[in-house]
Design a protein around this motif. Sequence first.
Motif, mmCIF file in Angstrom:
data_model
loop_
_atom_site.group_PDB
_atom_site.id
_atom_site.type_symbol
_atom_site.label_atom_id
_atom_site.label_comp_id
_atom_site.label_asym_id
_atom_site.label_seq_id
_atom_site.Cartn_x
_atom_site.Cartn_y
_atom_site.Cartn_z
ATOM 1 N N GLU A 313 6.115 60.414 -8.563
ATOM 2 C CA GLU A 313 5.420 59.120 -8.550
ATOM 3 C C GLU A 313 6.089 58.137 -9.503
ATOM 4 O OE1 GLU A 313 1.022 57.123 -9.465
ATOM 5 O OE2 GLU A 313 1.464 59.171 -10.115
ATOM 6 N N TRP A 314 6.445 58.618 -10.700
ATOM 7 C CA TRP A 314 7.043 57.733 -11.706
ATOM 8 C C TRP A 314 8.365 57.158 -11.207
ATOM 9 C CZ3 TRP A 314 11.352 57.211 -14.806
ATOM 10 C CH2 TRP A 314 11.208 56.406 -15.937
ATOM 11 N N LEU A 315 9.205 58.016 -10.605
ATOM 12 C CA LEU A 315 10.482 57.546 -10.082
ATOM 13 C C LEU A 315 10.284 56.596 -8.905
ATOM 14 C CD1 LEU A 315 12.864 60.645 -10.072
ATOM 15 C CD2 LEU A 315 13.110 58.560 -11.404
ATOM 16 N N VAL A 385 19.471 61.083 -8.643
ATOM 17 C CA VAL A 385 20.113 62.013 -7.703
ATOM 18 C C VAL A 385 18.992 62.691 -6.917
ATOM 19 C CG1 VAL A 385 21.592 64.037 -7.457
ATOM 20 C CG2 VAL A 385 22.042 62.373 -9.279
ATOM 21 N N HIS A 386 19.000 62.562 -5.599
ATOM 22 C CA HIS A 386 17.883 63.036 -4.780
ATOM 23 C C HIS A 386 17.765 64.552 -4.793
ATOM 24 C CE1 HIS A 386 15.490 63.982 -1.202
ATOM 25 N NE2 HIS A 386 14.991 62.754 -1.305
ATOM 26 N N ARG A 387 18.857 65.270 -4.571
ATOM 27 C CA ARG A 387 18.972 66.725 -4.633
ATOM 28 C C ARG A 387 18.361 67.471 -3.444
ATOM 29 N NH1 ARG A 387 18.107 69.293 -10.477
ATOM 30 N NH2 ARG A 387 15.925 68.742 -10.196
ATOM 31 N N LEU A 407 10.909 62.438 -3.463
ATOM 32 C CA LEU A 407 11.651 62.419 -4.723
ATOM 33 C C LEU A 407 11.126 63.459 -5.703
ATOM 34 C CD1 LEU A 407 11.978 58.557 -5.281
ATOM 35 C CD2 LEU A 407 13.704 60.120 -4.396
ATOM 36 N N GLY A 408 10.425 64.473 -5.166
ATOM 37 C CA GLY A 408 9.779 65.457 -6.033
ATOM 38 C C GLY A 408 10.734 66.256 -6.889
#
Length: 562
Positions: A313-315, A385-387, A407-408
């Motif tokens: 959420e923050w990102l 970086v999504h990952r 984006l978790g």
Amino acid sequence: MKLRFSSGECSVTGPRPRNEDYIGLVTPADAQLEIKGALLAVADGISGGAGGAEAAEMTIRTLCADYYATPDTWTIQHALDKVLLAANRWVLSQARKHQHMAGMATTLSLLVLRGQRYVLAHVGDSRIYRLRAQSLQCLTTDHVWDRPDMRHVLKRAVGLDDQLSVDYAEGLLQTGDVYAIVSDGVWAALGDADIHKVLMLYHTPQLMAEALSRLALEKGGQDNASAVVVRVDQLGDDHLTDMLADALSLPLPPKLAIGDQLDGFTITQILHDSRVSLLYQVKNPAGQLFVLKTLQASRADDPASCEALLNEEWLAKRVVSQCVPQILPLSREQRTALYYVMTWHEGATLQQRLNAGHHFSINGVANIGQDLMRGLSMLHRLNIVHRDIKPANIHMGSDNRLRILDLGVALNSTLAMPAQIDNPGTPSFMAPELFEGKLADRQADIYAAGVTLYHLLTRKYPYGEVEPFQSPRFGEPIRPSRYRPEIPAWLENIILKAIARKPDQRFETAEEMLLALEHGELKPIVIPRTPLIERARLVKWQWLAIISLCINLLLIYLLLVS
């Protein structure tokens, strides 16, 4: 708990015809203070240089405005560095454009206070002092020539050179710390002993700043005298981790059914129900549709999963772009449970389209690749970086807009990620170096994007499907044209470059891959082929060993029968 401090400032012209010093203080409130911190700075235009005052003022004004406009996902030092480099270019351009401004430059010393830490940036001969436990320490080094007759000549300053070199340092704050940022008109006239005496004598930062400037002139100072003083009255939370402490105390909601309500949102559809997370389509009182994401109630005792949800959420809040769903701003007081809400978009993920039997055309995949690279380049510019790039995390809306989901497990330098998700992802889309323990970076995202395009075209994987907990071996990738001969060479080469085994053989940035996709066959890239003998090195030596063994056996046989 919020950072609390008191500050004071004073700048006097003294015997000079005009004041070429400039002071900047920005003390935001609430969330901005917790994310960006408070900024305090002193700039001293180079004496005798035309435009020194203008250089000092514009550097401070640029810094105060642009620092707070940088992405929240940037570190303080990275944001300051970008802004100061831009300010340096502006000062140089003005000096070159206006003849009477030639030589304009300025020193700069600044502090950013956030949470429990400070970051300082310094160039020139202004100084930053710290009074802690009655002991005074100078935290900066003067950038002047180390010769008695040259100590008034600066080696570094904003606007002095095309390449600006800034000193950065950071450290922990302590309650009661006093920081004084002073121009050389103060410290040169007073010396450390008098500065120490003033900071110990007065009780408020404003009185300290005024006393420093006034006493500098009384001691015979011939320069402008400027001082900014700040005292730390209460330490704040330690950026994100402590900022989220209140949210982590929220309970996870029970599993909800269609028609149930949560904080004014009505559940209209269950979109996703996995071992870890839950996604609901919800409707607010105004009838607008959103997506609510939370965790399974069984994860209530798993702080890593809760932290990952809050990190996401923050990102996502800080990615303002059509390339990702936007987060609905909800305060702690508006929520009775741990979840977040994002915008709803009609459409389906690329994986859902694959599962439904959709056939992706060559042009369609090339367009998807361009949109995906635009989204990735935007995330990478924000140091994200999504990952976990894969078809299931790429959504194609009914408005034909591509959006990157989930984006978790995204990695950002400002976040402390849980150790157990250091290298998450879907194995078949993970770059070879990740299986060797290297932390995911932008190159790993580009690799995953290349595998995604490969999979959309062929429904296969370039190195074969990788199962969880498998330690795969990466040989030569199977060219996608083997499965679809109509794939043009230019697109195949782009995909092969993106999925190269070695990171240095891939595209360096998402923008570079985007450019290759946009140019297409007009500027095709060339993938060097590995010589067959090099690819079969082990096989060659094995055959040589077998042949040699056979010859030896034959010679032994002939020797025995002769």
